[in-house]
Structure formats: C-alpha cells, structure tokens
Design an enzyme around this catalytic site. Structure first.
Site, PDB file in Angstrom:
ATOM      1  CG  ASP A   1      38.588  51.524  13.136  1.00 61.41           C
ATOM      2  OD1 ASP A   1      39.110  52.669  13.155  1.00 61.41           O
ATOM      3  OD2 ASP A   1      38.926  50.626  13.907  1.00 61.41           O
TER       4      ASP A   1
ATOM      5  CG  ASP B   1      33.280  58.771  15.660  1.00 57.48           C
ATOM      6  OD1 ASP B   1      32.116  58.318  15.555  1.00 57.48           O
ATOM      7  OD2 ASP B   1      33.755  59.185  16.735  1.00 57.48           O
TER       8      ASP B   1
ATOM      9  CD  GLN C   1      29.303  39.453  13.024  1.00 55.30           C
ATOM     10  OE1 GLN C   1      29.454  38.241  12.934  1.00 55.30           O
ATOM     11  NE2 GLN C   1      28.122  39.991  13.305  1.00 55.30           N
TER      12      GLN C   1
ATOM     13  CE1 TYR D   1      20.703  46.924  14.376  1.00 55.80           C
ATOM     14  CE2 TYR D   1      19.003  45.242  14.093  1.00 55.80           C
ATOM     15  CZ  TYR D   1      20.195  45.825  13.700  1.00 55.80           C
ATOM     16  OH  TYR D   1      20.881  45.307  12.621  1.00 55.80           O
TER      17      TYR D   1
ATOM     18  CD1 TRP E   1      18.518  36.291  12.341  1.00 54.78           C
ATOM     19  CD2 TRP E   1      18.590  34.070  12.614  1.00 54.78           C
ATOM     20  NE1 TRP E   1      17.295  35.877  12.826  1.00 54.78           N
ATOM     21  CE2 TRP E   1      17.299  34.530  12.998  1.00 54.78           C
ATOM     22  CE3 TRP E   1      18.857  32.713  12.704  1.00 54.78           C
ATOM     23  CZ2 TRP E   1      16.307  33.667  13.464  1.00 54.78           C
ATOM     24  CZ3 TRP E   1      17.871  31.843  13.149  1.00 54.78           C
ATOM     25  CH2 TRP E   1      16.615  32.323  13.532  1.00 54.78           C
TER      26      TRP E   1
ATOM     27  CE  LYS F   1      20.695  48.613   9.980  1.00 59.38           C
ATOM     28  NZ  LYS F   1      22.084  48.999   9.574  1.00 59.38           N
TER      29      LYS F   1
ATOM     30  CB  THR G   1      18.314  44.236  10.264  1.00 57.54           C
ATOM     31  OG1 THR G   1      17.877  43.182  11.117  1.00 57.54           O
ATOM     32  CG2 THR G   1      17.573  45.506  10.676  1.00 57.54           C
TER      33      THR G   1
ATOM     34  CB  THR H   1      24.863  45.431  15.701  1.00 53.29           C
ATOM     35  OG1 THR H   1      26.158  45.398  16.311  1.00 53.29           O
ATOM     36  CG2 THR H   1      24.979  45.866  14.255  1.00 53.29           C
TER      37      THR H   1
HETATM   38  N1  LIG Z   1      24.912  41.382  13.175  1.00 43.82           N
HETATM   39  C1  LIG Z   1      23.760  40.922  12.673  1.00 43.82           C
HETATM   40  O1  LIG Z   1      23.260  39.891  13.091  1.00 43.82           O
HETATM   41  C2  LIG Z   1      23.079  41.643  11.573  1.00 43.82           C
HETATM   42  C3  LIG Z   1      23.583  42.809  11.027  1.00 43.82           C
HETATM   43  N2  LIG Z   1      22.896  43.466  10.033  1.00 43.82           N
HETATM   44  C4  LIG Z   1      23.413  44.708   9.480  1.00 43.82           C
HETATM   45  O2  LIG Z   1      24.602  44.405   8.754  1.00 43.82           O
HETATM   46  C5  LIG Z   1      25.512  45.489   8.846  1.00 43.82           C
HETATM   47  C6  LIG Z   1      26.849  44.989   9.349  1.00 43.82           C
HETATM   48  O3  LIG Z   1      26.650  44.438  10.647  1.00 43.82           O
HETATM   49  P1  LIG Z   1      27.795  43.664  11.446  1.00 43.82           P
HETATM   50  O4  LIG Z   1      29.039  43.684  10.653  1.00 43.82           O
HETATM   51  O5  LIG Z   1      27.237  42.389  11.890  1.00 43.82           O
HETATM   52  O6  LIG Z   1      27.909  44.637  12.713  1.00 43.82           O
HETATM   53  P2  LIG Z   1      29.088  44.768  13.759  1.00 43.82           P
HETATM   54  O7  LIG Z   1      28.462  45.202  15.015  1.00 43.82           O
HETATM   55  O8  LIG Z   1      29.965  43.577  13.721  1.00 43.82           O
HETATM   56  O9  LIG Z   1      29.940  45.969  13.127  1.00 43.82           O
HETATM   57  C7  LIG Z   1      29.479  47.282  13.143  1.00 43.82           C
HETATM   58  C8  LIG Z   1      30.686  48.180  13.114  1.00 43.82           C
HETATM   59  O10 LIG Z   1      30.234  49.526  13.215  1.00 43.82           O
HETATM   60  C9  LIG Z   1      31.117  50.188  14.048  1.00 43.82           C
HETATM   61  N3  LIG Z   1      30.585  51.406  14.639  1.00 43.82           N
HETATM   62  C10 LIG Z   1      29.712  51.523  15.655  1.00 43.82           C
HETATM   63  N4  LIG Z   1      29.532  52.816  15.962  1.00 43.82           N
HETATM   64  C11 LIG Z   1      30.315  53.530  15.129  1.00 43.82           C
HETATM   65  C12 LIG Z   1      30.593  54.916  14.960  1.00 43.82           C
HETATM   66  N5  LIG Z   1      30.050  55.853  15.734  1.00 43.82           N
HETATM   67  N6  LIG Z   1      31.451  55.290  14.006  1.00 43.82           N
HETATM   68  C13 LIG Z   1      32.059  54.370  13.244  1.00 43.82           C
HETATM   69  N7  LIG Z   1      31.858  53.050  13.364  1.00 43.82           N
HETATM   70  C14 LIG Z   1      30.993  52.634  14.288  1.00 43.82           C
HETATM   71  C15 LIG Z   1      31.477  49.178  15.105  1.00 43.82           C
HETATM   72  O11 LIG Z   1      32.641  49.578  15.765  1.00 43.82           O
HETATM   73  P3  LIG Z   1      32.884  49.140  17.299  1.00 43.82           P
HETATM   74  O12 LIG Z   1      33.056  47.661  17.267  1.00 43.82           O
HETATM   75  O13 LIG Z   1      34.107  49.898  17.651  1.00 43.82           O
HETATM   76  O14 LIG Z   1      31.658  49.565  18.039  1.00 43.82           O
HETATM   77  C16 LIG Z   1      31.647  47.939  14.272  1.00 43.82           C
HETATM   78  O15 LIG Z   1      32.959  47.816  13.794  1.00 43.82           O
HETATM   79  C17 LIG Z   1      24.820  46.533   9.726  1.00 43.82           C
HETATM   80  O16 LIG Z   1      24.169  47.448   8.926  1.00 43.82           O
HETATM   81  C18 LIG Z   1      23.820  45.725  10.515  1.00 43.82           C
HETATM   82  O17 LIG Z   1      22.720  46.506  10.942  1.00 43.82           O
HETATM   83  C19 LIG Z   1      21.732  42.978   9.517  1.00 43.82           C
HETATM   84  C20 LIG Z   1      21.199  41.817   9.997  1.00 43.82           C
HETATM   85  C21 LIG Z   1      21.852  41.032  11.034  1.00 43.82           C
HETATM   86  C1  LIG Z   2      22.471  33.537  24.394  1.00 38.51           C
HETATM   87  C2  LIG Z   2      21.106  32.981  24.085  1.00 38.51           C
HETATM   88  C3  LIG Z   2      20.297  33.566  23.145  1.00 38.51           C
HETATM   89  N1  LIG Z   2      19.074  33.063  22.880  1.00 38.51           N
HETATM   90  C4  LIG Z   2      18.235  33.684  21.835  1.00 38.51           C
HETATM   91  C5  LIG Z   2      17.990  35.166  21.965  1.00 38.51           C
HETATM   92  C6  LIG Z   2      17.732  35.583  20.539  1.00 38.51           C
HETATM   93  O1  LIG Z   2      16.355  35.414  20.260  1.00 38.51           O
HETATM   94  C7  LIG Z   2      18.551  34.594  19.730  1.00 38.51           C
HETATM   95  C8  LIG Z   2      19.812  35.162  19.136  1.00 38.51           C
HETATM   96  O2  LIG Z   2      20.548  35.865  20.108  1.00 38.51           O
HETATM   97  P1  LIG Z   2      21.376  37.132  19.724  1.00 38.51           P
HETATM   98  O3  LIG Z   2      21.791  37.825  20.935  1.00 38.51           O
HETATM   99  O4  LIG Z   2      22.409  36.770  18.711  1.00 38.51           O
HETATM  100  O5  LIG Z   2      20.212  37.973  19.000  1.00 38.51           O
HETATM  101  P2  LIG Z   2      20.261  39.369  18.299  1.00 38.51           P
HETATM  102  O6  LIG Z   2      21.457  40.122  18.753  1.00 38.51           O
HETATM  103  O7  LIG Z   2      18.941  39.961  18.462  1.00 38.51           O
HETATM  104  O8  LIG Z   2      20.493  39.009  16.747  1.00 38.51           O
HETATM  105  C9  LIG Z   2      20.095  39.954  15.817  1.00 38.51           C
HETATM  106  O9  LIG Z   2      21.094  40.955  15.710  1.00 38.51           O
HETATM  107  C10 LIG Z   2      20.715  42.039  14.895  1.00 38.51           C
HETATM  108  C11 LIG Z   2      21.897  42.977  14.807  1.00 38.51           C
HETATM  109  C12 LIG Z   2      20.099  41.661  13.608  1.00 38.51           C
HETATM  110  O10 LIG Z   2      20.039  42.479  12.693  1.00 38.51           O
HETATM  111  C13 LIG Z   2      19.333  40.363  13.525  1.00 38.51           C
HETATM  112  O11 LIG Z   2      19.326  39.846  12.206  1.00 38.51           O
HETATM  113  C14 LIG Z   2      19.827  39.317  14.479  1.00 38.51           C
HETATM  114  O12 LIG Z   2      21.020  38.699  14.041  1.00 38.51           O
HETATM  115  O13 LIG Z   2      18.890  33.526  20.596  1.00 38.51           O
HETATM  116  C15 LIG Z   2      18.591  31.952  23.547  1.00 38.51           C
HETATM  117  O14 LIG Z   2      17.469  31.478  23.312  1.00 38.51           O
HETATM  118  N2  LIG Z   2      19.387  31.349  24.498  1.00 38.51           N
HETATM  119  C16 LIG Z   2      20.624  31.829  24.802  1.00 38.51           C
HETATM  120  O15 LIG Z   2      21.324  31.265  25.699  1.00 38.51           O
HETATM  121 MG   LIG Z   3      23.642  40.549  18.843  1.00 42.98          MG
END
Ligand SMILES: NC(=O)C1=CN([C@@H]2O[C@H](COP(=O)(O)OP(=O)(O)OC[C@H]3O[C@@H](n4cnc5c(N)ncnc54)[C@H](OP(=O)(O)O)[C@@H]3O)[C@@H](O)[C@H]2O)C=CC1
Ligand SMILES: Cc1cn([C@H]2C[C@H](O)[C@@H](COP(=O)(O)OP(=O)(O)O[C@H]3O[C@@H](C)C(=O)[C@@H](O)[C@H]3O)O2)c(=O)[nH]c1=O
Ligand SMILES: [Mg+2]
Length: 295
Positions: free
Chosen positions: A32, A39, A13, A128, A153, A132, A104, A65
C-alpha cells in the site's frame, strides 16, 4: 513458470479482496502507499520495486476515488488515475510484464437507457471519470498485454462505500432522500477480485483487452438503499431510526461532480471470454451486510 504478482493498493476495497484471491494464484508482493515502492506519487521508488521484484503481472488496485473532491483536487486525481498508470504501462512494457487495471462506468456520459459495450464512445462528465479515462487510454496505447476491468458502484466490508454510508445514515436520521434516476449495478469487491484471479489463471495474449465487469441485474441508488435497509432490519432493527425514504431526481441533489444517469455496462464479452457467471447484485450485497452486522 509461476506468476510473480505485484499488487498495488492492497488496502483499498478491491485491493483487500485481491490479497485473498491472488494469494493462491502466484507469488504475491502486496503493497500500500505506506510501503516502500507502493506510493504512486513516488515513481522512483515504484520503479525500484519493479526492477528488484521483476513481477510477471502488476495488478493496480490503487485509485483516487473521491468523486466530488476530484473536482478541486484535480492534479492529485490525474497523478494517481492518469500519470502513474501511464508510468506503470511503460514499466510493464519495458519489463515484459502484464498489467491488470480497473476503471469505471464514469468514463461514460450515461445517455440513453441501454447497456454499453466496451467499444462504446467514452465521454466522462466529471474529473474523476476524465482522469480514469486518461489511465485507460495510456495502457491501451502503450501495451499489448493488459486487462482493464471497467466496473461500477463498488462496495465491500473493507473500505468506504454506499452501503456503509446508508447504514450510518439509517441510524442517525428519520428521513432520507436518495436518487432514483441513476441506474447501475452494485458490484462487490469480492466478485471483482475473484474474477481477476480466474482471469489470471487463463492469461494469454489473445485475451488481452478491456472488459466490463459488474454483478448481474440493475437498480437505482434508491432501490439499492431500500434493499440495504430491509437487510439491516434483519440484524439491527432496534438501532434503525429511518422511517421515510424519499425517491428524488439527480436534478434535486446538487453535487460538485456530475454523475451519469445510465451506468449500465454490458458484460457479455467477459462472460463469454472467461466462461464465467455473474451473480445478481443482491447476492453480494446481502453477504456484505450480514458480515458487517453480525459478529
Ligand atoms: N469505488 C467504486 O465505486 C468504484 C471503483 N472503481 C475502480 O476500481 C478500482 C478499485 O477501487 P476501490 O477499491 O473501490 O477504491 P478505494 O478507494 O477503496 O481504494 C483505492 C486505494 O488506492 C489507494 N491510493 C490512493 N492514492 C494512492 C497513492 N498515491 N499511492 C498508493 N495508493 C494510493 C488508497 O489508499 P488510501 O486509502 O490510503 O487513500 C486506497 O487504498 C479503482 O481503479 C477504481 O477507480 C470503478 C468503479 C466504481
Ligand atoms: C449519501 C447520499 C448519496 N446519494 C446519491 C449520490 C450519488 O448519486 C449516489 C451514490 O453516492 P456515492 O457517494 O457512493 O457516489 P459516488 O462516490 O459517485 O460513486 C461512484 O464512485 C466512483 C469511484 C465510481 O467509479 C462509480 O462507479 C460510483 O460507485 O447516491 C443520495 O441520493 N442521497 C444520499 O443521502
Ligand atoms: Mg464514493
């Protein structure tokens, strides 16, 4: 001297948006996991890329993630979020490169109801979050020239997230139950990527450190979901099945990984240091839904 940027995780993302926002900021090599050296489970190839390309800045947008899956796939989560990050920090140190990394709200236990500063005590509730934290701490111990942005989020048009899950469920089900006692700030990958580029333009050793980076304001997952449904109605009212959205507590929604109740992050350090404004969380949410639901 112009920046030479190595972006890892270009198709996540945040990585996807960084490909856009970093392109005008320096020479960019974006990888990627399928690209040679991209990797994070193959550290030899990763090192070769660093030696060959000699980046002045490494931006690590990779992460494991899958929060619930991490409870059982612990080794892999630790490899990507912890050990590979430590390796990147070592490489950055050896080759005098900056390291920019993301973390995170889940490094905190979510107690209380106020926004946490960067200096607040960490205490992750799940694997997780623990992995992190390992990554964060390795960078802080090994490196001087780093930026760590702790965000929360995250959503985007590209990739999987809560918005997409809610849009899918709203088309499939008449009734949904959504947690109303976890509070945080939904943050767009676009905003994170734009602020990263902004920070790179100002980069100097005095600015190194950890920063909380989220959109402005706060909400619960339940209120977030209702904003998503209201917005979706503007574009695809005829496709929405959902009639009733129930607010539930965390206790009544068992999941493999425990999640913090209070995910509020205080962002004043970022705002003051980099002279930026953080838009209200709804702004980016509405844009992404419009992008997803219009041609
Ligand atoms: N998503 C969230 O809600 C939150 C994310 N963050 C942090 O923000 C950052 C970005 O997250 P976000 O963009 O959402 O995460 P995504 O899961 O969207 O992206 C993570 C990327 O890392 C890649 N990846 C996983 N394993 C490997 C590997 N072995 N080698 C190379 N690439 C790999 C994934 O590839 P593939 O898809 O092929 O697995 C994916 O493209 C992260 O540090 C995350 O911890 C912080 C708070 C909230
Ligand atoms: C699908 C669903 C989720 N939920 C809740 C579960 C959870 O507490 C919340 C969000 O769901 P998610 O699966 O997106 O939660 P989650 O994957 O834990 O989201 C987290 O991801 C990691 C990578 C982060 O770093 C965090 O900041 C946060 O974004 O909503 C419901 O209550 N009802 C539902 O139907
Ligand atoms: Mg999630």
């Amino acid at each position: 001297m112009a920046n030479k940027i190595l972006l890892l995780g270009k198709n996540g993302q945040v990585g996807w948006e960084l490909q856009r926002s970093l392109a005008p900021v320096g020479q960019l090599l974006a990888l990627d996991r399928h690209d040679q050296g991209g990797d994070l489970t193959d550290l030899k190839s990763l090192q070769r890329i660093i030696v060959d390309y000699q980046p002045t800045i490494i931006v690590n947008a990779t992460a494991y993630t899958a929060v619930d899956k991490a409870e059982t796939e612990t080794e892999l989560a630790l490899q990507i979020n912890g050990k590979a990050v430590e390796f990147l920090a070592e490489q950055a140190k050896q080759y005098h490169s900056w390291l920019i990394h993301y973390s995170t709200d889940y490094v905190f236990d979510g107690s209380g109801d106020t926004a946490r500063l960067e200096t607040a005590e960490t205490n992750p509730l799940n694997i997780y979050g623990k992995t992190k934290l390992v990554g964060e701490q390795a960078i802080q111990q090994l490196l001087d020239n780093y930026l760590i942005f702790r965000t929360s989020w995250v959503y985007a048009t590209h990739g999987n997230n809560f918005i997409k899950t809610m849009l899918r469920l709203a088309k499939e089900r008449e009734e949904l139950a959504i947690i109303n006692d976890q509070i945080g700030s939904p943050t767009g990958a676009e905003l994170i990527a734009d602020i990263t580029a902004h920070a790179i333009k100002q980069l100097k050793p005095e600015l190194a450190g950890i920063y909380h980076l989220t959109a402005g304001g706060e909400t619960s997952w339940y209120d977030f979901a209702n904003v998503i449904f209201a917005e979706a109605k503007l574009y695809i009212a005829d496709q929405l099945k959902v009639k009733k959205v129930n607010a539930i507590t965390t206790d009544s929604y068992p999941t493999p990984a425990k999640r913090p109740l209070n995910s509020r992050l205080a962002t004043s350090k970022l705002i003051n240091t980099f002279d930026i404004t953080l838009p209200d969380w709804q702004l980016g949410v509405k844009r992404v839904i419009a992008e997803l639901l219009t041609e």
